[in-house]
Design a protein around this motif. Structure first.
Motif: not given
Length: 532
Positions: A357-368
């Motif tokens: 999921n792009p969100a994991w890479h955008i947030h370094g695993g700390q997805v809001p």
């Protein structure tokens, strides 16, 4: 963590693929320097553009992926080649005459045309760092001017003097015959004029670490290669920098890809180990032309952030880095909505899906969590029909649609409302064009009007969408998307839009009825947006 690491070792997401390739570099033993070094380079000849940001973001994504699969510490360096001579004056900066007078001087010796910093190079470096800090990147900044002058580069420069013939052999093989006659990997900085000189060498003294040359007036000079008196041409500088710093990873655009053997060869001649590379496709403007710092085409980071969040830009950058992408204003709404779709789906996914999921890479695993209860595309259409000049107008509709939402409880939504108002007024309103419906479209819209007259109960988005589907099918629109396109063009003055049932639920049934009446009467095709 061990389980997630196992999943990461099989993930097909491109950051993990690159991280695994980099990890193989130290399969047998960890690096002697104690860390893996990532680097990004920046040529501060013009204002930083969004492609520069993309390099740091994507490198950070690979760095984070590497940190999940490896225990070796990492560092990220952002290196600015600000000792480079200014070869041309950028079109998008003030005081052009002054800049022309300073051509060929190092960027950190050119006065700042904005009058804010010590030099033009310092100004552009500050702009880059401000942009990177906005996104919370963890990096160390190195200025080439300081790197050369401080002595940190001296040993590599002396080695370049000792291996001058070997370096030149690599370079000359890539040059045309006429260029070979005058080329030198060393560029002296004239002691009097301060200009970076492109002149042949009369002598390179490996023992003394000096070069001898004639300037443009025929005067002979001898300078040490150390201490910032001389810089390397940009291709040798690439490889020499890798050797001096021990760089393990660097990415660059496709336009650099043919130079990779040159960079690698020079790095190895100077005693280094060539890093792992990642080549990405270029960003294009809306006409398909490569974006350029000097031309100022394409989007700037500030322009994107005027209309959308930092995370939406990161999402755009994550997508298919090896595919050329057009980077212009029209891509922003889609990026915003797709980013929120990804973070909404994240928590319900299995680990293998989360790491893809792009969100994991955008947030370094700390997805809001997402608080965007109304899609950005819907906010834009609402701003359009309401002629919104401020956020309060849109919040009046949102509260009816989502009573529990407030600017304080939903700060992401509130920011998106502000972005939507600005985007509508700047990018949509000047180009909005309504049209009259044809005979079949008019008949279908009249039936929608009648259905809304008889509507009972709440304005449920899904039920309203099903009603529109049924009417479209009844009136034999084929394909059915032509029916929705007609709704967008006749009622919203746009060629595409959100799910129309959701729009009616947000805008209101009575308000939508009034909108349809105005459209069928021909008012929308001849007037400014309606005033609510």
């Amino acid at each position: 963590m061990a389980d997630l690491r196992d999943v990461a070792m099989d993930s097909k997401a491109w950051p993990f693929q690159e991280a695994r390739a980099l990890a193989k570099r130290y399969e047998k033993a960890p690096p002697e320097k104690g860390h893996v070094l990532f680097e990004t380079g920046y040529g501060p000849s013009g204002l930083p553009h969004i492609g520069t940001f993309g390099e740091v973001l994507r490198t950070t994504m690979i760095r984070r992926a590497f940190e999940l699969i490896s225990d070796i510490p990492t560092r990220l360096i952002c290196f600015s080649d600000d000792l480079d001579g200014m070869r041309k004056v950028p079109d998008n900066v003030p005081d052009q005459a002054m800049l022309r007078e300073n051509l060929q001087r190092p960027l950190t010796s050119v006065p700042d045309p904005f009058g804010e910093f010590e030099s033009f190079g310092h100004h552009n470096n500050a702009m880059l760092r401000r942009f990177l800090d906005t996104f919370g990147f963890e990096y160390e900044f190195i200025s080439a001017t300081e790197f050369y002058a401080s002595g940190r580069f001296d040993e590599t420069l002396r080695e370049a003097a000792r291996k001058y013939d070997d370096v030149m052999k690599i370079m000359l093989a890539s040059l045309r015959e006429e260029r070979q006659q005058t080329y030198s990997c060393f560029l002296p900085i004239h002691p009097e004029t301060g200009r970076v000189l492109y002149v042949p060498m009369k002598e390179v003294n490996a023992e003394d670490g000096t070069i001898t040359f004639d300037d443009e007036d025929g005067r002979e000079w001898t300078l040490p290669v150390t201490g910032g008196h001389v810089k390397l041409q940009w291709k040798p500088d690439f490889g020499a920098r890798w050797a001096a710093l021990g760089v393990d990873f660097e990415m660059y655009g496709k336009d650099h890809s043919t130079n990779t053997p040159i960079y690698d060869g020079i790095c190895e001649v100077l005693g280094g180990r060539a890093p792992h590379h990642f080549t990405y496709e270029l960003f294009l403007d809306e006409t398909g032309q490569k974006i350029s710092k000097s031309k100022g085409n394409g989007l700037t980071i500030d322009e994107w952030l005027t209309y959308a969040s930092t995370e939406s830009l990161s999402y755009f950058m994550y997508q298919k880095p090896k595919t050329a992408k057009r980077l212009h204003f029209d891509v922003i709404p889609k990026a915003v909505d797709e980013y929120h779709q990804q973070i909404r789906g994240f928590k319900g996914q299995e680990p293998v899906q989360q790491l893809a999921n792009p969100a994991w890479h955008i947030h370094g695993g700390q997805v809001p969590e997402s608080d965007l209860v109304v899609p950005f595309s819907m906010l834009l259409n609402l701003a359009s029909v309401a002629g919104a000049e401020d956020k309060a107008t849109l919040w009046g509709f949102i509260r009816r649609y989502a009573p529990d939402a407030t600017p304080k409880s939903h700060p992401g939504l509130d920011a998106a409302v502000g972005h939507a108002v600005r985007y509508y007024n700047d990018r949509v309103k000047p180009h909005k064009t309504y049209r009259m419906p044809d005979v079949s479209e008019r008949a279908a819209m009249e039936e929608v009007l009648a259905a809304l007259d008889e509507w009972q109960g709440e304005a449920d988005a899904e039920a309203l969408q099903n009603m529109l589907y049924a009417i479209g099918k009844e009136h034999r629109f084929d394909p059915l998307r032509h029916w929705f396109q007609a709704l967008y063009e006749v009622l919203l003055g746009a060629s595409e839009g959100p799910r129309f049932g959701g729009f009616i639920a947000l805008y209101g049934i009575e308000e939508t009825k009034a909108l349809i009446v105005k459209a069928l009467r021909g008012d929308l095709a001849h007037e400014e947006p309606i005033d609510i």
